[in-house]
Design an enzyme around this catalytic site. Structure first.
Site, short mmCIF file in Angstrom:
data_model
loop_
_atom_site.label_atom_id
_atom_site.label_comp_id
_atom_site.label_asym_id
_atom_site.label_seq_id
_atom_site.Cartn_x
_atom_site.Cartn_y
_atom_site.Cartn_z
CG HIS A 187 7.73 -0.18 3.77
ND1 HIS A 187 8.97 0.16 4.24
CD2 HIS A 187 7.91 -0.53 2.47
CE1 HIS A 187 9.87 0.04 3.28
NE2 HIS A 187 9.25 -0.37 2.18
CG ASN A 232 8.39 1.86 -1.96
OD1 ASN A 232 7.57 2.75 -2.18
ND2 ASN A 232 9.14 1.86 -0.86
CG HIS A 271 9.43 -5.07 1.02
ND1 HIS A 271 10.15 -5.32 -0.11
CD2 HIS A 271 9.60 -3.75 1.28
CE1 HIS A 271 10.74 -4.20 -0.53
NE2 HIS A 271 10.41 -3.23 0.30
CB VAL A 276 14.72 -5.28 -0.73
CG1 VAL A 276 14.92 -6.77 -0.51
CG2 VAL A 276 15.71 -4.49 0.13
CG ASP A 297 13.08 -0.40 7.31
OD1 ASP A 297 12.48 -0.64 6.25
OD2 ASP A 297 14.21 0.14 7.35
CB ILE A 298 17.94 -2.07 9.02
CG1 ILE A 298 19.20 -2.28 9.81
CG2 ILE A 298 18.23 -1.38 7.70
CD1 ILE A 298 20.15 -3.31 9.22
#
Ligand code: AMP
Length: 122
Positions: A106, A91, A104, A100, A33-34
């Site tokens: 996490h 999420n 996905h 986004v 993750d950025i």
């Protein structure tokens, strides 16, 4: 919910923008993750065009679903966090602040992550 191909994870999958990749196979891509929110914070995304967990569950093939969740487990093992523990989280939609619109998961790890969620005031 329809899938918008202009989302940032779709661009990563197409190679249009870079990512800090940690794992890739036919079904999934995992990258850091950025804006990490734990010492280990990795995102795992399916390669197909699915907007959310419920969209993935409804439209993905069995092969895609199995491949994706095997990749999530493989990434956790490869990161070396299975012994100490980790959290997977997805999420979905506005109340969960999904940013986004490409499904996905996490993976958070690397410290005591505390309780799952803050208690609700009664
Ligand atoms: P959410 O949709 O709320 O589950 O969170 C989306 C996550 O994607 C956030 O934790 C962002 O920090 C992360 N993110 C957004 N853009 C990138 C990127 N280009 N590379 C890696 N992670 C990203």
């Amino acid at each position: 919910m329809s899938y918008d191909k202009s989302n940032i994870f779709a661009k990563i999958l197409r190679g249009e923008i870079p990512c800090d990749r940690v794992y890739e196979d036919d079904w999934a891509l995992a990258f850091r993750d950025i804006e990490p929110q734990a010492p280990v914070h990795v995102l795992v995304i399916p390669k197909g065009p699915y907007a959310s967990s419920d969209d993935f569950a409804a439209r993905a093939t069995g092969e895609e679903i199995i491949g994706f969740f095997r990749a999530v487990g493989r990434v956790a093992r490869d990161l070396g966090v299975v012994g100490s523990g980790y959290r997977i989280l997805s999420n979905c939609g506005p109340d969960a602040h999904q940013e986004v619109m490409h499904f996905h998961v996490h993976i958070f790890a690397g410290k005591d992550l505390g309780r799952m969620i803050k208690p609700v005031d009664k």
